[in-house]
Design an enzyme around this catalytic site. Structure first.
Site, PDB file in Angstrom:
ATOM      1  N   ASP A   1       2.909  -3.564   3.878  1.00  0.00           N
ATOM      2  CA  ASP A   1       2.904  -4.635   2.918  1.00  0.00           C
ATOM      3  C   ASP A   1       2.754  -4.200   1.763  1.00  0.00           C
ATOM      4  O   ASP A   1       3.108  -4.679   0.511  1.00  0.00           O
ATOM      5  CB  ASP A   1       1.559  -5.426   3.253  1.00  0.00           C
ATOM      6  CG  ASP A   1       1.674  -5.870   4.622  1.00  0.00           C
ATOM      7  OD1 ASP A   1       2.910  -6.556   4.978  1.00  0.00           O
ATOM      8  OD2 ASP A   1       0.846  -6.047   5.492  1.00  0.00           O
TER       9      ASP A   1
ATOM     10  N   GLY B   1      -3.925  -9.765   7.128  1.00  0.00           N
ATOM     11  CA  GLY B   1      -2.878 -10.749   7.229  1.00  0.00           C
ATOM     12  C   GLY B   1      -1.683 -10.281   6.356  1.00  0.00           C
ATOM     13  O   GLY B   1      -1.905  -9.847   5.199  1.00  0.00           O
TER      14      GLY B   1
END
Length: 290
Positions: free
Chosen positions: A232, A43
């Site tokens: 990320d 995620g």
């Protein structure tokens, strides 16, 4: 550079990544055998929070998991690396978010995200201090991101992925927007944003103020294992670098180095050194930020 790293609060998605590794990506309607299956925490939000913690910052996660076994695993994984999960909601009746990922031998991927609990949480009862850096992405509902932007009184950063049209109110609130080159092209309004960092893969990254390039830094050469968590890690490092007082060019160079380590790791949440180690590495290598 300020030796006291910033407190980073990530508002975003928490997923279980189910990954099939194959020699090549399938075409439409094609079945490919001999895949290798793995599962790991992921995620975009969780990846960024974990990266911030591993880089040595104080990291808090705001998001949601389902009331299932996968949710408990995700919470345990975040806590184990030092991420504060006190504001992660456990939503009964929702499944934990899941990403179905196919990765080829060159690290390229195809991803389908099933949001689950990521689509069901709110910021009720969550507050932000002026000292916190708040980092959001777009794997959760836009209303949640808008509410975070309104509530955050300190530095607010948005990783505008996946790409979508962004309200003018949100763009004007952003102190920093981070995108890749494709997302930059898909969101024309970013040309007017106050500060935008754009990644170009092997061609490095650049910083734009109101559409004008003001800094850039080259990419570090690396053997690609998996690109899933690299962006990320870059986001967390860039935000922490800028908030620690690095110049645009130096912060980009440090974030590129962190992203290079991440892309060379098969995990969506790769092991990383502390931010100051990357600052020293970039300085020792004499990386020419422009």
């Amino acid at each position: 550079m300020n030796t006291r790293l910033p407190a980073v609060t990530v508002v975003g998605s928490i997923n279980l990544d189910i990954i099939a590794t194959t020699d090549r990506l399938p075409t439409a309607g094609e079945t490919i055998g001999s895949g290798v299956l793995s599962q790991q925490p992921g995620g975009k939000g969780a990846n960024q929070a974990v990266a911030a913690a591993r880089l040595g910052g104080s990291a808090r996660m705001v998001g949601a998991v389902g009331g299932d076994g996968q949710g408990r695993v995700m919470l345990s994984s975040l806590s184990s690396v030092g991420v504060d999960v006190s504001d992660v909601a456990v939503l009964d009746g929702f499944a934990t978010g899941t990403a179905l990922i196919v990765v080829d031998r060159d690290g390229e991927n195809q991803i389908v995200v099933c949001p689950g609990a990521n689509s069901g949480f709110s910021l009720e009862g969550v507050s932000f201090s002026a000292e916190e850096t708040v980092l959001c992405q777009l794997e959760v509902g836009l209303p949640v991101v808008m509410e975070a932007a309104r509530r955050a009184s300190g530095f607010f950063a948005l990783n505008a992925a996946p790409a979508m049209d962004l309200p003018a109110e949100l763009l004007e609130r952003c102190d920093l927007v981070i995108v890749n080159e494709t997302e930059y092209e898909l969101i024309p309004a970013l040309s007017g944003a106050k500060l935008v960092a754009v990644t170009y893969g092997a061609d490095g990254s650049a910083m734009f103020e109101r559409g004008v390039r003001v800094a850039s830094a080259p990419a570090a050469a690396v053997t690609v294992a998996n690109t899933i968590g690299a962006g990320d890690a870059f986001c967390a490092a860039l935000v922490m670098g800028l908030r620690s007082g690095l110049s645009y060019g130096s912060a980009l160079a440090v974030a590129n180095a962190v992203g290079a380590d991440a892309v060379g790791d098969a995990s969506s949440q790769p092991d990383l050194g502390r931010l100051e180690e990357y600052v020293a590495r970039v300085a020792d290598a004499g990386v020419a930020a422009r």
